[in-house]
Write an enzyme that holds these catalytic residues in place. Structure first.
Site, PDB file in Angstrom:
ATOM      1  N   HIS A 219      35.003  42.304-128.597  1.00  0.00           N
ATOM      2  CA  HIS A 219      34.465  41.385-127.582  1.00  0.00           C
ATOM      3  C   HIS A 219      34.309  42.068-126.224  1.00  0.00           C
ATOM      4  CE1 HIS A 219      34.879  37.643-130.035  1.00  0.00           C
ATOM      5  NE2 HIS A 219      35.861  38.314-130.583  1.00  0.00           N
TER       6      HIS A 219
ATOM      7  N   ASN B 299      35.211  31.054-131.389  1.00  0.00           N
ATOM      8  CA  ASN B 299      34.009  31.786-131.796  1.00  0.00           C
ATOM      9  C   ASN B 299      32.885  30.788-132.050  1.00  0.00           C
ATOM     10  OD1 ASN B 299      34.980  34.398-131.685  1.00  0.00           O
ATOM     11  ND2 ASN B 299      35.371  34.569-133.883  1.00  0.00           N
TER      12      ASN B 299
END
Ligand code: HDE
Length: 708
Positions: free
Chosen positions: A88, A161
């Protein structure tokens, strides 16, 4: 609608309010530094007389060691970068607020979920998983959707997510999964892509990954922008109410803007034309007052129903179909303020699923348990020590006191002689707070644990394919086609034939016979009927798994390109502007060069951008203005390509007046998404409806024959 328009020109007073709350001149927090009208100084506060030249021995001489101003500046510069996130790394953030709906106290005692009158500030960071900090936004990947709630009871991080399931069931496998997904260690290729051998090698050997893989392979893996993405907590968590009753909970974020995806060719092109596409989209939307909004919904499962599903609630590769447990809306989140500084906010923000508040608790999901450890641990090296909670973006807004002292980057001066507890010297402060129905200290849910110390996967985690099949079957036909195309694309990049075969034989053949056959056929892989499982259970579907279930009610916040050439007609310009104001969409008048262009009457039309620099892939729909310039348009390859590409990417197109002839010239068959008329007003409604549906899906088969 453009940024420089007045709030009064936007729809209603709400827009004016929104504009105000995004006013950066308002000093929000004492730690926000503003150097306007301030002297340039060293970090010690000494005013600097010359910031252009280092101190040297003579006008052509060597630099002197005593130039402390140069040293301070250069030393700071040399250490400006910190390690990027392991995963990420590529992200973008924005501020906003969360507002709870009434009635949640039956589920939880969390203050921020049970006080509708209180707006809780939030900071959200969206991200991709695979690529490094500088990678492109539109790659195929799962997106991170991490929310920091600055609640009155402490920080709560909901680290989500855009898919409701994950690739593995046990945190023990996370380093393996990430090593396989990341660029390969020998070449550091590919950047921001899962289409390579190590990823497919791993997932083809780990059947539990099939579900998350198909979410990434579907259109969910190439979201149009962050504003049109769902978010999911993935794990099952617990809510605990004031009577200490606990229920299981799954979190869902649903965008008010509706859901939309890119088409694959477009996603790849944007990665080159505007690698910051998603970042720019969010920033521009907020700057222009189109504040994205999500509704928080929960699926609640009573304690006694824990075992009543044909999957395990603790298995993070499973979702709960909404047909079994409906999503109940419990609040909404609005993002209404852009960051001031990327590093200080988006880069230094540190999320952690272990940051929870009274009223919320963990379950024994083995993936969640691993995350509780990993996030703080990773900040120690990323943010350089244990005091990252003191960074402005990470600080709780309620008081926080304890006896943790010192450490790298300690920025508080702790008063008092006793840094231990119990103590009599400081009258035992700071003291514990016993748990209570409201405002008490944190107490874990007293779950009864009785088991053997064991390394073993629960047999209840072993059905790896039923829900993958459910997902595939629930997609619309275009979505299913994209899944087939995406498997073929990804596997075409896999060099090793046995890995490709393993994906088809071990993964796809267990999901759906047609899916496996179509992919096998395109890859030239033999697939025996006997390799397909004999008894596929009865086919069923779940409506909300398809993105088509989330069409928005309007087209607010969409971006429309208007192509204008010299000698443009003026009749349609004002109606187009009026329509954009009414529908709250962003308009860009794009010209052949950045210079203003002219109307037939020789008036000037200002340019919002050049057609070559602002290609059709960056817009939702295209209008070609009429005028006295059809031949010039036809000779302009950039302009012609603009229309062809918009058509190929299934976008609604308006061809005004003389430009209707472009269809024949460019050999584009007319369809329900192409609007030709002398007057924009006559086609405005149909155009809007086509934009609301995102794409002209009926065009897809024809569009494939058009060269990319
Ligand atoms: Fe993460 N994850 N993760 N993850 N994750 C990180 O934390 C980890 C997982 C997610 O914008 C890291 O601060 C483990 C699921 C997001 O800053 C790291 C496991 C979900 C972000 C980490 C998982 C996520 C991260 C890297 C399996 C969806 C970005 C930097 C046991 C529910 C947060 C950091 C941001 C980031 C570990 C699985 C979401 C290494 C060990 C499941 C959105 O700590």
């Amino acid at each position: 609608m453009k940024k420089d328009q007045q709030p009064s020109e936007m729809a209603g007073a709400d827009a004016a309010n929104r504009q105000n709350s995004n006013d950066k001149s308002v000093q929000l927090d004492p730690y926000r530094s503003d150097a306007t009208q301030q002297a340039l100084t060293t970090n010690q506060g000494v005013k600097i007389a010359d910031n252009q030249n280092s101190l040297r021995a003579g006008i052509r001489g060597a630099t002197l060691l005593e130039d402390f101003i140069f040293h301070e500046k250069m030393t700071h510069f040399d250490h400006e970068r910190i390690p990027e996130r392991i995963v990420h790394a590529r992200g973008t953030g924005a501020h906003g607020y969360f507002e709870a709906y009434p009635g949640n106290e039956k589920y939880t005692k969390a203050h921020f979920l049970t006080t509708p009158e209180h707006k809780t500030p939030v900071f959200v960071r969206f991200s991709t998983v695979q690529g490094p900090r500088g990678s492109a936004d539109t790659v195929r990947d799962i997106r991170g959707f991490a929310i920091k709630f600055y609640t009155q009871e402490g920080i709560y991080d909901m680290v989500c997510n855009n898919a409701p399931v994950f690739f593995i069931q046990d945190g023990m496998k996370f380093p393996d999964f990430v090593h396989a997904l990341k660029p390969e260690p020998d070449t550091e290729i590919p950047t921001g892509a899962s289409a390579h051998d190590t990823f497919w090698d791993f997932v083809s050997l780990v059947p539990e990954s099939s579900h998350a893989v198909i979410w990434a392979i579907s259109d969910r893996g190439i979201p149009k922008n962050f504003r049109s993405m769902q978010g999911f907590g993935v794990h099952t968590y617990r809510f605990i109410n004031a009577e200490n009753k606990s229920v299981f909970v799954k979190f869902h974020w649903t965008p008010k803007q509706g859901m939309a995806a890119l088409v694959w060719d477009e996603a790849q092109k944007i990665a080159g034309k505007d690698p910051d596409y998603h970042r720019r989209d969010l920033y521009q939307a907020i700057e222009n007052g189109f504040y994205p909004e999500w509704e928080l919904g929960v699926q609640i499962v009573e304690q006694e129903d824990e075992m009543s599903f044909d999957f395990d609630l603790l298995d993070p590769t499973k979702l709960i179909p909404e047909e079994l447990v409906p999503v109940i809306p419990i609040g909404r989140m609005v993002l209404n303020r852009n960051i001031d500084n990327f590093f200080d906010e988006t880069e230094q923000v540190a999320f952690c699923p272990a940051h929870i508040v009274p009223g919320i608790d963990f379950t024994n999901d083995p993936l969640l348990q691993a995350r509780i450890f990993s996030y703080t641990d990773t900040q120690l090296s990323r943010l350089g020590g244990p005091n990252f909670h003191q960074l402005p973006i990470n600080q709780a807004v309620c008081p926080f006191h304890n006896n943790q002292r010192d450490g790298i980057h300690q920025s508080r001066v702790h008063r008092g002689q006793a840094a231990y507890q119990p103590n009599s010297i400081d009258n035992d402060w700071p003291r514990e707070t016993p748990p209570a129905a409201k405002g008490g200290g944190f107490e874990s849910y007293q779950e009864r644990i009785d088991g053997h110390k064991i390394r073993q996967r629960s047999p209840s985690f072993s059905d790896h394919f039923s829900q993958v099949r459910l997902y595939f079957k629930s997609l619309s036909l275009p979505e299913q086609k994209h899944v087939v195309d995406a498997y073929v694309f990804e596997l075409s990049k896999v060099q090793r034939k046995p890995i490709r075969e393993r994906v088809v034989h071990n993964m796809l053949a267990n999901i759906d016979a047609n899916l496996a056959k179509m992919v096998a056929d395109k890859l030239g892989i033999a697939l025996d009927e006997s390799q397909l499982p004999p008894d596929l259970p009865e086919e069923k579907t779940s409506a909300k798994l398809s993105m088509t279930a989330f069409l928005p009610p309007n087209i607010e916040g969409r971006k429309i390109a208007v192509l204008v050439h010299p000698h443009a007609a003026t009749d349609n310009i004002e109606p187009i502007h009026q329509w954009a104001l009414k529908e709250n969409v962003m308009l860009d008048f794009l010209t052949p060069t950045p210079a203003p262009t002219t109307t037939i009457e020789d008036d000037m039309i200002p340019s919002d951008g050049m057609q070559q620099a602002e290609p059709s892939v960056l817009y939702d729909a295209v209008i070609v203005l009429d005028g006295n310039n059809l031949d010039a348009f036809k000779r302009d390859g950039v302009a012609c390509h603009y229309v062809i590409e918009a058509y190929k990417h299934l976008k609604p197109v308006v061809l005004l007046g003389d430009k209707a002839e472009l269809l024949e010239h460019l050999r584009l068959p007319p369809d329900e998404g192409v609007f030709s008329d002398a007057s924009f007003q006559n086609v405005a409604e149909g155009f809007k409806e086509a934009i609301r549906h995102n794409r002209v899906w009926a065009r897809e088969a024809i569009a494939e024959s058009i060269p990319a």
